[in-house]
Design an enzyme around this catalytic site. Structure first.
Site, PDB file in Angstrom:
ATOM      1  N   SER A 118       0.802  -1.231   0.000  1.00  0.00           N
ATOM      2  CA  SER A 118       0.000   0.000   0.000  1.00  0.00           C
ATOM      3  C   SER A 118       0.838   1.285   0.000  1.00  0.00           C
ATOM      4  O   SER A 118       0.427   2.280  -0.575  1.00  0.00           O
ATOM      5  CB  SER A 118      -0.958   0.004   1.194  1.00  0.00           C
TER       6      SER A 118
ATOM      7  N   HIS B 216     -10.391   2.261  -3.275  1.00  0.00           N
ATOM      8  CA  HIS B 216      -9.087   1.940  -3.857  1.00  0.00           C
ATOM      9  C   HIS B 216      -9.245   0.975  -5.016  1.00  0.00           C
ATOM     10  O   HIS B 216      -9.017  -0.217  -4.870  1.00  0.00           O
ATOM     11  CB  HIS B 216      -8.151   1.324  -2.814  1.00  0.00           C
TER      12      HIS B 216
ATOM     13  N   HIS C 228      -5.890  -9.706  -1.030  1.00  0.00           N
ATOM     14  CA  HIS C 228      -5.577 -10.428   0.204  1.00  0.00           C
ATOM     15  C   HIS C 228      -6.617 -11.519   0.463  1.00  0.00           C
ATOM     16  O   HIS C 228      -7.804 -11.328   0.198  1.00  0.00           O
ATOM     17  CB  HIS C 228      -5.561  -9.467   1.396  1.00  0.00           C
TER      18      HIS C 228
ATOM     19  N   TYR D 221      -7.746 -12.331   3.273  1.00  0.00           N
ATOM     20  CA  TYR D 221      -8.703 -11.888   4.294  1.00  0.00           C
ATOM     21  C   TYR D 221      -9.851 -11.059   3.712  1.00  0.00           C
ATOM     22  O   TYR D 221     -10.861 -10.843   4.370  1.00  0.00           O
ATOM     23  CB  TYR D 221      -8.001 -11.118   5.427  1.00  0.00           C
ATOM     24  N   GLU D 222      -9.703 -10.594   2.474  1.00  0.00           N
ATOM     25  CA  GLU D 222     -10.802  -9.850   1.848  1.00  0.00           C
ATOM     26  C   GLU D 222     -11.964 -10.769   1.491  1.00  0.00           C
ATOM     27  O   GLU D 222     -13.054 -10.304   1.190  1.00  0.00           O
ATOM     28  CB  GLU D 222     -10.311  -9.149   0.575  1.00  0.00           C
TER      29      GLU D 222
ATOM     30  N   ALA E  44       4.154  -4.667   3.962  1.00  0.00           N
ATOM     31  CA  ALA E  44       4.351  -4.147   5.315  1.00  0.00           C
ATOM     32  C   ALA E  44       4.287  -5.343   6.252  1.00  0.00           C
ATOM     33  O   ALA E  44       3.490  -6.256   6.027  1.00  0.00           O
ATOM     34  CB  ALA E  44       3.251  -3.155   5.662  1.00  0.00           C
TER      35      ALA E  44
ATOM     36  N   MET F 265       0.308 -10.331   6.246  1.00  0.00           N
ATOM     37  CA  MET F 265      -0.925 -10.969   5.745  1.00  0.00           C
ATOM     38  C   MET F 265      -0.974 -11.080   4.223  1.00  0.00           C
ATOM     39  O   MET F 265      -2.061 -11.122   3.640  1.00  0.00           O
ATOM     40  CB  MET F 265      -2.132 -10.171   6.244  1.00  0.00           C
ATOM     41  N   SER F 266       0.187 -11.116   3.592  1.00  0.00           N
ATOM     42  CA  SER F 266       0.180 -11.194   2.120  1.00  0.00           C
ATOM     43  C   SER F 266       1.394 -11.974   1.632  1.00  0.00           C
ATOM     44  O   SER F 266       2.034 -12.696   2.390  1.00  0.00           O
ATOM     45  CB  SER F 266       0.212  -9.776   1.524  1.00  0.00           C
TER      46      SER F 266
ATOM     47  N   ASN G 221       6.127  -1.927  12.404  1.00  0.00           N
ATOM     48  CA  ASN G 221       5.830  -1.929  13.847  1.00  0.00           C
ATOM     49  C   ASN G 221       6.484  -3.145  14.482  1.00  0.00           C
ATOM     50  O   ASN G 221       6.809  -4.102  13.799  1.00  0.00           O
ATOM     51  CB  ASN G 221       4.304  -2.014  14.059  1.00  0.00           C
TER      52      ASN G 221
ATOM     53  N   HIS H  60      -3.602   0.090  12.826  1.00  0.00           N
ATOM     54  CA  HIS H  60      -3.360   0.203  11.390  1.00  0.00           C
ATOM     55  C   HIS H  60      -2.782   1.574  11.018  1.00  0.00           C
ATOM     56  O   HIS H  60      -1.951   1.688  10.124  1.00  0.00           O
ATOM     57  CB  HIS H  60      -4.672  -0.056  10.644  1.00  0.00           C
TER      58      HIS H  60
HETATM   59  N1  HPA Z   1       1.063  -8.283  11.877  1.00  0.00           N
HETATM   60  C1  HPA Z   1       0.536  -8.681  10.703  1.00  0.00           C
HETATM   61  N2  HPA Z   1       0.566  -7.945   9.603  1.00  0.00           N
HETATM   62  C2  HPA Z   1       1.170  -6.753   9.673  1.00  0.00           C
HETATM   63  C3  HPA Z   1       1.745  -6.271  10.857  1.00  0.00           C
HETATM   64  C4  HPA Z   1       1.683  -7.082  12.018  1.00  0.00           C
HETATM   65  O1  HPA Z   1       2.173  -6.736  13.111  1.00  0.00           O
HETATM   66  N3  HPA Z   1       2.253  -5.045  10.575  1.00  0.00           N
HETATM   67  C5  HPA Z   1       2.017  -4.803   9.260  1.00  0.00           C
HETATM   68  N4  HPA Z   1       1.354  -5.824   8.708  1.00  0.00           N
END
Ligand code: HPA
Length: 279
Positions: free
Chosen positions: A39, A70, A92, A94-95, A122, A219-220, A243, A255
């Site tokens: 993203s 988007h 994804h 999860y979508e 990410a 998650m990807s 993070n 998020h």
């Molecule tokens: N967990 C899962 N997916 C993520 C994270 C996380 O901490 N940060 C960014 N995408």
């Protein structure tokens, strides 16, 4: 919409042929590299020279994006002198897409002639040396989504039981690291673990993931890489650690923080992506 794999989803109904025809109607360049941009990297899509783009809803068979506001895009253009295919419209699991649908963009890239795949994402940092903003080259992955985009009849483009001992191309990775050094961009290496999401992990889950050898969680990417390896593509993956994963430091995950850190390192990541295209 179907949630989870079903026989209908796992058959080859999601063929890319019609989407390829739609693109080939006006575009004959063959991309050398396909890039799936997380993203944060949208700006790079707009930096292509001589670009032609297609909203994904104009490509027959392309699974509809569920991300509000988007609309996905697919572009062909030149970046650093390399003809690239840019996919802004990652799908994804999860979508609610079937697992097979999530890798439609990879099959499309391959059918358009791309034989190299650059994936960015990410991720949460599990490795305690990692800080928000760390850029990590993916050396290997753990599939804790417990599903696989190759489930279903084999299309025959690759083996029924593809080898996964080297999903990330060691040569491209080594050259990418040299390039990063040259550009003065600090990078790390690590193992990426995929969860289905969309909930972030519990602290107990992160302790488990740390013990089994994960450096980052997200998650990807893993389904995309499995599909690409099946097709015989060379893969390079870069995670932005946005993070600390749950429980690695005190506090909660949100998020917004993930997006903010993504934005902070965007320029560096963009330079790195441009750099690794040339090698
Ligand atoms: N967990 C899962 N997916 C993520 C994270 C996380 O901490 N940060 C960014 N995408």
């Amino acid at each position: 919409m179907t949630f989870g794999p079903s026989f209908e989803d796992s058959t080859l109904t999601r063929t890319v042929d019609a989407a390829v025809s739609a693109i080939r109607a006006t575009e004959d360049r063959v991309p050398a590299v396909a890039m799936v941009l997380g993203s944060g990297l949208g700006a790079l899509a707009d930096a292509l020279d001589d670009a032609q783009e297609w909203p994904t809803q104009d490509l027959p068979g392309y699974p509809a994006s569920t991300v509000e506001g988007h609309a996905g895009r697919v572009l062909i253009g030149t970046l650093e002198g390399v003809t690239v295919l840019v996919i802004r419209g990652r799908l994804h699991y999860y979508e609610g897409h079937s697992i097979r649908s999530t890798t439609f963009p990879i099959r499309l890239a391959y059918a358009l002639g791309a034989r190299k795949l650059l994936v960015t994402n990410a991720a949460g940092g599990i490795n305690r040396r990692f800080r928000p903003g760390t850029l990590m080259f993916i050396t290997d992955h753990l599939n804790l989504g417990w599903t696989n985009p190759l489930i279903g009849p084999n299309s025959g483009e690759g083996p029924r039981f593809p080898d996964m001992s080297n999903p990330y191309d060691a040569d491209w990775l080594a050259k990418a690291e040299e390039k990063a050094l040259e550009l003065g961009i600090a990078t790390e290496r690590g193992v990426y673990l995929w969860t289905q999401g969309p909930s972030y992990e519990t602290k107990a889950e992160i302790r488990f993931f740390e013990r089994i050898g994960a450096d980052a969680v997200g998650m990807s990417t893993v389904p995309e890489v499995i599909e690409a390896v099946y097709l015989g593509m060379k893969v390079l993956g870069v995670s932005t650690i946005t993070n600390h994963a749950a429980g690695i430091v005190p506090g909660e995950l949100n998020h917004e923080e993930v997006m903010e850190v993504g934005a902070m390192v965007r320029t560096q990541l963009e330079r790195l992506v441009r750099g690794v295209l040339e090698v």
